[in-house]
Design a protein around this motif. Structure first.
Motif: not given
Length: 392
Positions: A353-357, A360-364, A314-321, A215-224
């Motif tokens: 690339h979205e995994q990384t976004k 990073n968001f969840l790490t903050v 980090s993405f997979f850790y949060n996904l499995l949690k 329901k919440l999706r991220f976009k790349d650095d160019d807004g795509r």
């Protein structure tokens, strides 16, 4: 001379140290009873959704009573009780099964009923500040007394007659009030920080729900828009999922040995290196997971997930949690989760690339939670130090 190591300016009088029985006899403590109800002990079918609170030691929460958690008795039943009838302002002490927690009873009810696990202390407020008494019960001096008694018995309890043999040490009332007010302010800070930690954890939980339901999706650095998420099995995204094989512990070794929930010792040689996700395989903690990195060893009661490249740990850790691996656990005698179950777990995974976004968001958020928790832990340590030094 009976005085504490740490004291407020302006006070020099000796503290009066004597047994609880002494303070009962001189009417400083004007009520002291437990909830030993004998034949009146309520049966499970006698409780109701409303009525008079029935308080057990499990209802004590950080110095107060959780009335949302406790049970209730119909008023007609409650009126039959003759003992363990506590009132607003009483200091409550858990003395049976769970020993040590204490609380101030703050209630608009005219009275509450205590279970067999709790004792009330009712103070003459012209002689003993009830908040001071609450903190005194948390002090090392008092804890060491009842701990010593319990160490001499196989039963985890401090009966009311034994409590009366324990010692209290009281300064004059103005000093009691000064100490009580000071420690109350610290507890208020602890409450604020605890609420902050809870709110941040709830926020992260809500965000993860939005992210992993897409329901919440991220976009790349160019807004795509990023590509659609890929469906597959966890095994498809992993180089291997297997139990640890390290079994040669050496407490003088240089490399950490990880078990089901964290570090359990050391090894002289490492068996694994780099990033991995570890999951408790067997026992009460089956399904618990955490991330590791570096050179280390892993015990055989722990599963290792080593991801294919490129994937974000980090993405997979949060996904499995989020997926709550506990629901995969089976077996009543010895709970278990297998590598085969994990390999066949259906998941949805975005591009690297979205995994990384997302990571990073969840790490903050995690960093904010860690910072709040560190502040909370520091205040708790400060309070613990005060309890060691402000009482005798």
């Amino acid at each position: 001379m009976d005085v504490p190591r740490l004291r407020f300016d302006g006070f020099s009088e000796n503290w009066i140290k004597n047994t609880i029985q002494y303070f009962i006899d001189n009417k400083s403590i004007i009520g002291h009873l437990d909830g030993n109800h004998g034949a009146l002990y309520p049966k499970s079918n006698e409780f109701s959704k409303a009525g008079i609170p029935y308080i057990t030691a499990n209802d004590f929460i950080t110095g107060r009573i959780d009335f949302n958690k406790c049970k209730y008795l119909p008023e007609a039943k409650a009126k039959l009780f003759k003992k363990g009838i506590a009132k607003n302002g009483d200091v409550l002490f858990a003395h049976n099964a769970t020993v040590g927690p204490c609380a101030i009873l703050r209630t608009s009810f005219s009275y509450v009923i205590l279970s067999t696990t709790a004792t009330y202390y009712r103070c003459d407020l012209n002689k003993i500040n009830n908040i001071f008494l609450l903190y005194f019960f948390q002090s090392d001096f008092f804890v060491s007394q009842y701990s010593s008694i319990m160490s001499q018995s196989t039963r985890n309890q401090v009966p009311i007659t034994t409590q009366r043999k324990l010692s209290l040490a009281l300064p004059i009332l103005p000093e009691q009030t000064k100490i009580a007010n000071f420690l109350t302010a610290i507890d208020e800070k602890i409450t604020q920080l605890t609420q902050k930690c809870d709110l941040l954890a709830q926020y992260k939980k809500g965000v993860m729900q939005q992210i992993f339901s897409q329901k919440l999706r991220f976009k790349d650095d160019d807004g795509r828009e990023f590509p659609d998420w890929e469906s597959g099995l966890l095994g498809d995204f992993s180089e291997f999922i297997q139990s640890g094989k390290s079994n040669k512990r050496n407490e003088n070794g240089d490399f950490v040995l990880y078990g089901s929930t964290g570090e359990i010792g050391f090894c002289s040689q490492f068996d694994y290196q780099g990033k991995n996700i570890l999951i408790a395989r067997v026992g009460a903690n089956a399904g618990y997971l955490y991330e590791v990195d570096g050179n280390y060893c892993v015990s055989d009661n722990t599963l290792i997930i080593h991801l294919n490249k490129p994937n974000n740990y980090s993405f997979f850790y949060n996904l499995l949690k989020f997926l709550n691996l506990n629901k995969l656990v089976f077996g009543s005698g010895q709970p278990l989760i297998t590598g085969g179950q994990l390999k066949n777990l259906n998941i949805l995974v975005p591009s690297i690339h979205e995994q990384t976004k997302i990571a990073n968001f969840l790490t903050v958020i995690d960093n904010k939670i860690a910072q709040a928790q560190a502040q909370l832990d520091a205040v708790k340590r400060y309070k613990k130090g005060l309890l060691q030094q402000m009482f005798v």
